[in-house]
Design an enzyme around this catalytic site. Sequence first.
Site, PDB file in Angstrom:
ATOM      1  N   TYR A  77      20.994 -24.868   7.937  1.00  0.00           N
ATOM      2  CA  TYR A  77      22.066 -24.107   8.168  1.00  0.00           C
ATOM      3  C   TYR A  77      23.409 -24.607   7.423  1.00  0.00           C
ATOM      4  O   TYR A  77      23.904 -23.999   6.526  1.00  0.00           O
ATOM      5  CB  TYR A  77      22.418 -23.745   9.825  1.00  0.00           C
ATOM      6  CG  TYR A  77      23.482 -23.083  10.184  1.00  0.00           C
ATOM      7  CD1 TYR A  77      23.456 -21.715  10.066  1.00  0.00           C
ATOM      8  CD2 TYR A  77      24.632 -23.555  10.748  1.00  0.00           C
ATOM      9  CE1 TYR A  77      24.571 -20.946  10.405  1.00  0.00           C
ATOM     10  CE2 TYR A  77      25.631 -22.915  11.367  1.00  0.00           C
ATOM     11  CZ  TYR A  77      25.746 -21.587  11.000  1.00  0.00           C
ATOM     12  OH  TYR A  77      26.691 -20.780  11.422  1.00  0.00           O
TER      13      TYR A  77
ATOM     14  N   GLN B 103      26.516 -10.984  16.799  1.00  0.00           N
ATOM     15  CA  GLN B 103      27.804 -11.437  17.595  1.00  0.00           C
ATOM     16  C   GLN B 103      29.269 -11.085  16.993  1.00  0.00           C
ATOM     17  O   GLN B 103      29.845 -10.470  17.615  1.00  0.00           O
ATOM     18  CB  GLN B 103      27.597 -12.867  17.958  1.00  0.00           C
ATOM     19  CG  GLN B 103      28.656 -13.222  18.915  1.00  0.00           C
ATOM     20  CD  GLN B 103      28.878 -14.848  19.028  1.00  0.00           C
ATOM     21  OE1 GLN B 103      28.426 -15.523  18.423  1.00  0.00           O
ATOM     22  NE2 GLN B 103      29.612 -15.201  20.171  1.00  0.00           N
TER      23      GLN B 103
ATOM     24  N   ILE C  90      20.255  -4.490   8.994  1.00  0.00           N
ATOM     25  CA  ILE C  90      18.655  -4.376   9.029  1.00  0.00           C
ATOM     26  C   ILE C  90      18.218  -3.715  10.286  1.00  0.00           C
ATOM     27  O   ILE C  90      17.111  -3.049  10.319  1.00  0.00           O
ATOM     28  CB  ILE C  90      17.987  -5.852   9.010  1.00  0.00           C
ATOM     29  CG1 ILE C  90      16.700  -5.701   8.496  1.00  0.00           C
ATOM     30  CG2 ILE C  90      18.216  -6.679  10.051  1.00  0.00           C
ATOM     31  CD1 ILE C  90      15.835  -6.944   7.674  1.00  0.00           C
TER      32      ILE C  90
ATOM     33  N   ILE D  44      31.648 -19.628  18.663  1.00  0.00           N
ATOM     34  CA  ILE D  44      32.442 -18.338  19.135  1.00  0.00           C
ATOM     35  C   ILE D  44      31.913 -17.922  20.499  1.00  0.00           C
ATOM     36  O   ILE D  44      30.959 -17.819  20.415  1.00  0.00           O
ATOM     37  CB  ILE D  44      32.024 -17.310  17.784  1.00  0.00           C
ATOM     38  CG1 ILE D  44      32.592 -17.772  16.549  1.00  0.00           C
ATOM     39  CG2 ILE D  44      33.181 -15.795  18.306  1.00  0.00           C
ATOM     40  CD1 ILE D  44      34.047 -17.801  16.177  1.00  0.00           C
TER      41      ILE D  44
ATOM     42  N   GLY E 236      25.264  -7.053   8.440  1.00  0.00           N
ATOM     43  CA  GLY E 236      24.941  -7.710   9.548  1.00  0.00           C
ATOM     44  C   GLY E 236      25.852  -7.476  10.552  1.00  0.00           C
ATOM     45  O   GLY E 236      26.412  -8.544  11.596  1.00  0.00           O
TER      46      GLY E 236
HETATM   47  N1  SER Z   1      27.580 -20.988  16.133  1.00  0.00           N
HETATM   48  C1  SER Z   1      27.026 -21.743  15.121  1.00  0.00           C
HETATM   49  C2  SER Z   1      25.698 -22.353  15.727  1.00  0.00           C
HETATM   50  O1  SER Z   1      25.954 -22.878  16.610  1.00  0.00           O
HETATM   51  C3  SER Z   1      27.866 -22.979  14.322  1.00  0.00           C
HETATM   52  O2  SER Z   1      28.410 -22.229  13.606  1.00  0.00           O
HETATM   53  O3  SER Z   1      24.920 -22.273  14.766  1.00  0.00           O
END
Ligand code: SER
Length: 320
Positions: free
Chosen positions: A141, A12, A35, A171, A8
Amino acid sequence: MKRILIVGAGGQIGSELVPHLQKIYGNNNVVAADINSNCASNLGDVAFEVLDALDTQRYVEIVKKYKVDSIFNLVALLSATGERNPQLAWKINMSALMNSLEIAREFNCAVFTPSSIGAFGPTSPKDNTPQDTIMRPTTIYGICKVTGEMLSDYYFLKYGVDTRSVRFPGIISNVTLPGGGTTDYAVEIYYGAIQHKHFICPLPQGTYLDMMYMPDALDACVQLMEADPAKLKHRNSFNVTAMSFEPSQIYATIKKRIPDFTLEYNIDPIKKSIADSWPNYMDDSCAREEWGWNPKWNLETMTDDMLKVIGEKYKAGVLK
Ligand code: SER
């Protein structure tokens, strides 16, 4: 870590982790896989392999070919994208992790997998969220992240696979844009400020979230993977944060530097409900104690750097 595979690598985090690890471990000891073959050109001088992380056979071939001893498994659909297609998010996020763990078990590799603030949920304490607490996330998620943390600990306990992980906050970075995350606004606001002197914010004022500038995130990856295992009481996964702010605070910080910058709110209900279920700020004292986590960037210093780097890209015509 001697021979490192980043799966991956075009995302980012991967796009900055690749050159960062090359600087530390040597250009030829880092292999980038993604990928999407198009991202190879952005990654510079690095061995690149096209890999769908769900393709076990190809994944094994790459690990064997380069005699990999450490895997960074960065494959994941982010939170807001995941809510639009939960079944796909589960399939990609969990299958990539399961492949990474199984291959690590067979070929004796260490595995780093990012977890997230998204692993917490509405019943977790919101302020100073502890390392060990209630984790009942309400996004697919987050469900993948909690499952991933437990599965990674299981592989360590049952098979001795050296699995390690941090719960990353949002991040903030300026090389590759994140996609489909709830915290993405805190990246996009800088581009909006420079390009249009205006930004439409998808989260309401008052929505505090943990954040971190990319250089600190890269340090976290290396520091944790190099930490003395005897000192690790936890493994999957450590709370880490560098700052917590809400939209009007990052806006004010940018406006101090760009006085005619304006902000309007147009709330995205999916992102709002996700953000409302996440911590305001986490307690990262276990990471500080067990492996010396100590972030260097705050909102002010990060804002200076983001505006400088992105401003230069627009001036040089790299961004339009
Ligand atoms: N940056 C991620 C998101 O907003 C959180 O881990 O999905």
